[in-house]
Design an enzyme around this catalytic site. Structure first.
Site, PDB file in Angstrom:
ATOM      1  N   ARG A   2      -6.008   9.348  -1.450  1.00  9.65           N
ATOM      2  CA  ARG A   2      -5.533   9.597  -2.816  1.00  9.65           C
ATOM      3  C   ARG A   2      -6.717   9.682  -3.768  1.00  9.65           C
ATOM      4  O   ARG A   2      -6.737  10.481  -4.696  1.00  9.65           O
ATOM      5  CB  ARG A   2      -4.578   8.490  -3.267  1.00  9.65           C
ATOM      6  CG  ARG A   2      -3.202   8.592  -2.645  1.00  9.65           C
ATOM      7  CD  ARG A   2      -2.269   7.523  -3.196  1.00  9.65           C
ATOM      8  NE  ARG A   2      -2.706   6.188  -2.875  1.00  9.65           N
ATOM      9  CZ  ARG A   2      -3.029   5.251  -3.769  1.00  9.65           C
ATOM     10  NH1 ARG A   2      -2.908   5.490  -5.056  1.00  9.65           N
ATOM     11  NH2 ARG A   2      -3.423   4.058  -3.384  1.00  9.65           N
ATOM     12  N   HIS A  45       0.879  -1.177   0.000  1.00  7.21           N
ATOM     13  CA  HIS A  45       0.000   0.000   0.000  1.00  7.21           C
ATOM     14  C   HIS A  45       0.910   1.218   0.000  1.00  7.21           C
ATOM     15  O   HIS A  45       1.862   1.274   0.790  1.00  7.21           O
ATOM     16  CB  HIS A  45      -0.886  -0.026   1.251  1.00  7.21           C
ATOM     17  CG  HIS A  45      -2.035   0.918   1.182  1.00  7.21           C
ATOM     18  ND1 HIS A  45      -1.869   2.283   1.140  1.00  7.21           N
ATOM     19  CD2 HIS A  45      -3.368   0.695   1.138  1.00  7.21           C
ATOM     20  CE1 HIS A  45      -3.057   2.855   1.074  1.00  7.21           C
ATOM     21  NE2 HIS A  45      -3.983   1.919   1.071  1.00  7.21           N
TER      22      HIS A  45
END
Ligand SMILES: Cc1cc2nc3c(=O)[nH]c(=O)nc-3n(C[C@H](O)[C@H](O)[C@H](O)COP(=O)(O)OP(=O)(O)OC[C@H]3O[C@@H](n4cnc5c(N)ncnc54)[C@H](O)[C@@H]3O)c2cc1C
Length: 575
Positions: free
Chosen positions: A258, A236
C-alpha cells in the site's frame, strides 16, 4: 521434576528475547543466561516473519522528533511518551548495531546509503528493510550471535507459570514444560524476562506464528500484574484470503504494497478508499481495516468474501522486483500479485496492549522484566507498521542490560513458593484428570473462540456485542475446564493436544481481558472502534485502561495518560 539454576531466565526467543540475551551477556559475561523457548531458537515467533521492515529516523530531513510525533499521533495520544521516546531514539542505535555488529545486510541506494521505504501512516519514508523479508535477516544474524556465546538454550520448552517467592514480593523463577519429554522443569532464576511476544491468535483471521498463544500475557495476568491497552488489537488490512482449507489464509501481505501505491478495490473493482480518507490506501491500518470491513458488511466483496489488492498499475516488472517474496507467496496460492488481483481481508496482527513497564523494562514485580510484544504502552491505540520490530529489538537490548545491572545489586536468590508451584502443576494436569465433557473437542473450542472474537470483539464493536462476547467466553472457559484428553492422547511426550489445551487456556484468559477493556472504553481510538461511541473523546483528558486479576476476578480501571513531552495540539517538530 528437573531443577535448573540460572541468573537470568529469558522466556521467548524473538527479537526481544535474543537481544536481551546478547546485551545481558555483553553487560556481564559471568552471568548464567538461559533462554527458554516454545519452538526452535531462531525459527519461531513473529520477528522471523517481519516482512516490511524497521522504522528508524535516518533520512535527511527526518528526525527522532518526527518519528516520535508520528508514533504518538498514530497511537491516538495514548502511548506512554517516555516509552515512545525510548523507542525512537533507541532505534537509531539498534539499527546500527544490527548492521555493524551483527552483520545484517539491509537494502541500499546506489550511493551506498540505507534504503528507506514508505510505510502507511507515516509522514516520512523511514523503513529500513531487506527486500520484503526483513525478519529472516535479523533473526538469522541474532541466532548466530546467540549460538556463538555461552548462553544456555531450552528449546521446545514452554513456560507454564511465573513463580514468586513465599511472600509474593519478588520473582523466584518459572515452571516450564519440556515439550519433547512432557516433563516439568523448575528453573530457579534471579531475574526473569517475559518476551513471549503476545500475538492475537484468538481471531478467525490472524497473522502471528502458530507457537504464539498469548501465554506470557496470561501468565502475567495470573501473577496479578497490570496489563494496559488490552482493547487495542491491531488488524492488518491485507491478509491473504486463499480459502478455508489453507493456513495461508490470514497471513499478511506487507504494508509496503500500500505504501508503494497499491489499490484496494471492492468486489466490483471500485477503489473505495478514496471516499474514506485523503491518504486513501496509505491511511493508518485501523482506518483501512475498518473501510474494508464496511465493504464486507455491505456485501461488496470478492468470491471469498474480502476485497482485492491490485498492484498492476505500478508496472508488473517493478512489482516483481520490489516485492519478490510477496509475489511468490501469492503465486503459491494461485494469485498473480504483480499483474492481477489478490483477494485480501483484515487480519488480527498485533496486540498493542501488554504488561505495564518502565523505560528500563522493569515490571511492578521485582526481578521480573518485560520486552517486546508482551509489553504495553509504547504504541498506545495503534502501532505504526515498522515500529514492532524496532520495539522488540530496542527494548530487548535495554532489558538485557537492565537485568545485568539489577543483578549487580545485592539481590538474594528466592525460593519459589511451594504451594504456588503445586497449584501451577495441578492446573496443567487438569487435562489429564478432568471428567470428559460430552462431545467437547479442542478444534471446535478454537473455532468458537475465533467466531466470538471476530464477530463481537473485532474491528467494529458495541456494547451488545461485547456483552455477548463476555458471556460466551465464560462458557468457553468452563467447557475447556471440563475437557479431558482422550485415553489415546495421554502420553505426555510431544503431546500436541495437551499443548493446544494449554494454548486455549491462555487465549481465553487474554480474550477476556481484551473484552473487559473494550467494554470499559466508551470512545473510539485507533484500533478500538465502537459504533455506539464513534467519537475519540477529549484527547487532553485521555485515559488508558488497566486490567488486572484480583481475587479471581478481572478488574478494569481508567488511568490518566501523562503527556510528559507533548500535549494534544502541540508538536515537537521545529522545522
Ligand atoms: C507476518 C508478520 C509480519 C510482520 N511484519 C512486521 C514489519 O514489517 N515490521 C515491524 O515492525 N513489525 C512487524 N511485525 C510485528 C513484529 O513481528 C513483532 O512486533 C515483533 O517481532 C515481536 O517480537 P517479540 O520478540 O516480542 O516476539 P516474537 O518474535 O514473536 O517472539 C516470541 C517468542 O516467544 C516464544 N514463546 C511463545 N510462547 C511461549 C511460551 N509459553 N514459552 C516459551 N516461549 C514462548 C515464541 O516461540 C517466540 O520464540 C510482523 C508480524 C507478523 C506476524
Amino acid at each position: 521434576m528437573r531443577r535448573l539454576h540460572t541468573d537470568v531466565l529469558i522466556l521467548g526467543a524473538g527479537g526481544a528475547g535474543l537481544f536481551a540475551a546478547l546485551h545481558a551477556h555483553q553487560a556481564n559475561p559471568a552471568l548464567r543466561i538461559t533462554v527458554a523457548v516454545k519452538g526452535l531458537l531462531g525459527k519461531c515467533g513473529c520477528t522471523r516473519m517481519v516482512q516490511g521492515g524497521y522504522n528508524v529516523a535516518l533520512g535527511a530531513g527526518d528526525s527522532v522528533a518526527r518519528h516520535f510525533m508520528d508514533t504518538v499521533e498514530g497511537g491516538a495520544w495514548l502511548p506512554d511518551q517516555e516509552l515512545a521516546w525510548t523507542l525512537v531514539t533507541g532505534a537509531v542505535e539498534r539499527v546500527r548495531e544490527l548492521e555493524n555488529e551483527l552483520g545484517c545486510f539491509f537494502d541500499r541506494n546506489a550511493d551506498g546509503s540505507i534504503h528507506l521505504k514508505a510505510f502507511a501512516g507515516q509522514t516520512f519514508d523511514r523503513t529500513v528493510h531487506k527486500g520484503d523479508l526483513t525478519g529472516i535477516e535479523i533473526m538469522n544474524r541474532l541466532a548466530e550471535a546467540v549460538w556463538g556465546r555461552p548462553i544456555e538454550r531450552l528449546e521446545e520448552h514452554r513456560v507454564q507459570a511465573l513463580l514468586k517467592n513465599g511472600d509474593a514480593s519478588a520473582i523466584a523463577g518459572a515452571l516450564l514444560i519440556d515439550m519433547r519429554r512432557g516433563e516439568y522443569v523448575l528453573v530457579h532464576a534471579r531475574a526473569v524476562l517475559l518476551a513471549t511476544g503476545g500475538g492475537p491468535t484468538m481471531y478467525r483471521f490472524h497473522t502471528p506464528s502458530g507457537d504464539k498463544s498469548c501465554d506470557g500475557l496470561a501468565l502475567a495476568l495470573a501473577a496479578g500484574l497490570p496489563l494496559r491497552d488490552m482493547e487495542m488489537v491491531q488488524f492488518h488490512p491485507t491478509g491473504l484470503l486463499a480459502g478455508q482449507d489453507t493456513r495461508m489464509t490470514g497471513t499478511v501481505l506487507e504494508e509496503g504494497l500500500r505504501g508503494a501505491g497499491g489499490y484496494l478495490l471492492d468486489g466490483a473493482g471500485r477503489r473505495f478508499m478514496l471516499d474514506v480518507d485523503a491518504r486513501a490506501e496509505r491511511a493508518t491500518r485501523d482506518i483501512v481495516s475498518r473501510a474494508i470491513y464496511a465493504e464486507m458488511r455491505a456485501g461488496r466483496t470478492t468470491p471469498e468474501g474480502g476485497v482485492y489488492l491490485s498492484m498492476a498499475h505500478l508496472g508488473v516488472e517493478n512489482v516483481r522486483r520490489q516485492f519478490k517474496g510477496m509475489v511468490e507467496r501469492c503465486a503459491d496460492c494461485g494469485f498473480d500479485l504483480a499483474g492481477g488481483r489478490v483477494e485480501v481481508v483484515p487480519t488480527a496482527h498485533y496486540l498493542m496492549g501488554g504488561v505495564e513497564f518502565t523505560p528500563d523494562c522493569h515490571t511492578e514485580l521485582p526481578g521480573l522484566f518485560v520486552a517486546g510484544e508482551d509489553s504495553g504502552g509504547v504504541h498506545g491505540a495503534n502501532r505504526l507498521g515498522g515500529n514492532g520490530v524496532a520495539n522488540s529489538t530496542v527494548f530487548g537490548g535495554i532489558a538485557g542490560a537492565s537485568m545485568a545491572h539489577w543483578l549487580a545489586g545485592a539481590h538474594t536468590v528466592h525460593e519459589p513458593d511451594a504451594d504456588a508451584l503445586a497449584a501451577a502443576i495441578d492446573q496443567a494436569e487438569r487435562a489429564f484428570c478432568a471428567r470428559a465433557g460430552d462431545g467437547i473437542d479442542l478444534a471446535s473450542l478454537r473455532e468458537r473462540l475465533y467466531a466470538i472474537m471476530w464477530d463481537d470483539a473485532g474491528i467494529v464493536r458495541n456494547a451488545a456485542g461485547l456483552a455477548r462476547a463476555d458471556a460466551a467466553l465464560q462458557e468457553l472457559h468452563a467447557e475447556r475446564e471440563s475437557y479431558a484428553l482422550p485415553a489415546a492422547a495421554r502420553d505426555r511426550a510431544f503431546n500436541l493436544a495437551w499443548h493446544e489445551w494449554l494454548n486455549l487456556g491462555s487465549l481465553i484468559a487474554v480474550s477476556q481481558a481484551i473484552v473487559r477493556a473494550a467494554r470499559a472504553r466508551d470512545n473510539s481510538r485507533g484500533a478500538h472502534y465502537r459504533d455506539d461511541y464513534p467519537e475519540p473523546g477529549d484527547l487532553a483528558r485521555s485515559t488508558y485502561t488497566r486490567v488486572r486479576l484480583q481475587s479471581g476476578a478481572l478488574h478494569c480501571q481508567p488511568v490518566p495518560v501523562r503527556f510528559t513531552r507533548v500535549s494534544p495540539g502541540e508538536t515537537l517538530i521545529r522545522d
